[in-house]
Design a protein around this motif. Structure first.
Motif, mmCIF file in Angstrom:
data_model
loop_
_atom_site.group_PDB
_atom_site.id
_atom_site.type_symbol
_atom_site.label_atom_id
_atom_site.label_comp_id
_atom_site.label_asym_id
_atom_site.label_seq_id
_atom_site.Cartn_x
_atom_site.Cartn_y
_atom_site.Cartn_z
ATOM 1 N N UNK A 280 21.464 -33.357 -32.198
ATOM 2 C CA UNK A 280 22.525 -32.372 -32.386
ATOM 3 C C UNK A 280 22.502 -31.822 -33.809
ATOM 4 N N UNK A 281 22.306 -32.709 -34.777
ATOM 5 C CA UNK A 281 22.235 -32.270 -36.181
ATOM 6 C C UNK A 281 21.023 -31.356 -36.377
ATOM 7 N N UNK A 282 19.883 -31.732 -35.797
ATOM 8 C CA UNK A 282 18.663 -30.924 -35.913
ATOM 9 C C UNK A 282 18.860 -29.552 -35.282
ATOM 10 N N UNK A 283 19.420 -29.516 -34.069
ATOM 11 C CA UNK A 283 19.650 -28.243 -33.392
ATOM 12 C C UNK A 283 20.668 -27.377 -34.123
ATOM 13 N N UNK A 284 21.665 -28.011 -34.713
ATOM 14 C CA UNK A 284 22.655 -27.263 -35.494
ATOM 15 C C UNK A 284 21.980 -26.628 -36.701
ATOM 16 N N UNK A 285 21.121 -27.381 -37.378
ATOM 17 C CA UNK A 285 20.384 -26.825 -38.520
ATOM 18 C C UNK A 285 19.497 -25.661 -38.096
ATOM 19 N N UNK A 286 18.808 -25.812 -36.962
ATOM 20 C CA UNK A 286 17.970 -24.722 -36.454
ATOM 21 C C UNK A 286 18.815 -23.503 -36.093
#
Length: 153
Positions: free
Chosen positions: A30-36
């Motif tokens: 979720x953190x990775x996708x939010x950053x993307x």
């Protein structure tokens, strides 16, 4: 009963560990996708701003082009009308010249002088030169405004 309790306790620990790992894994995703997503949103915003700026510049250049194209067309029409007027005798080119009588050299008086006149080729060259001067002047004005309005912003 202690063996059963130990087994239940071990299974519970395994389930908790598995759940903790799954929660951590999905949290990381979720953190990775939010950053993307944030990065893509920022790039989209930048792209939209660039497109808007380009559209504004294109409109400004089109207005500038229309202005100078119109001025150039008006100047050429004026020169063409002047040339037609001179050809029809409605207007005359005024020259500072002295002409010998009938093209011969000599000392003459008032009675033997013909009116000064350009040759036909010199007259055409005069109008061509005027048209080119107007064209170059308008082109330089256009480029000057283009540089000031588009390149120095």
């Amino acid at each position: 009963m202690s063996r059963l309790t130990a087994t239940v306790f071990a299974v519970t620990i395994c389930l908790l560990a598995t759940m903790a790992w799954a929660i951590n894994h999905y949290r990381y995703n979720a953190i990775t996708y939010k950053g993307q997503r944030d990065k893509a949103t920022e790039q989209l915003t930048l792209a939209n701003a660039t497109i808007k700026d380009m559209q504004t510049r294109q409109r400004n250049v089109a207005e500038l082009d229309a202005k100078y194209t119109g001025e150039l067309a008006d100047a050429k029409a004026t020169i063409d009308q002047l040339e037609r007027d001179v050809a029809s005798g409605k207007r005359r080119l005024q020259l500072n010249a002295k002409c010998p009588a009938n093209g011969t050299a000599g000392t003459g008086g008032m009675g033997d002088a013909s009116s000064p006149r350009l040759t036909d080729s010199a007259q055409r060259d005069y109008f061509t030169l005027r048209e080119r001067i107007v064209t170059v002047t308008k082109q330089i004005g256009y480029l000057h405004d283009y540089i000031n309005e588009q390149c120095l912003d």
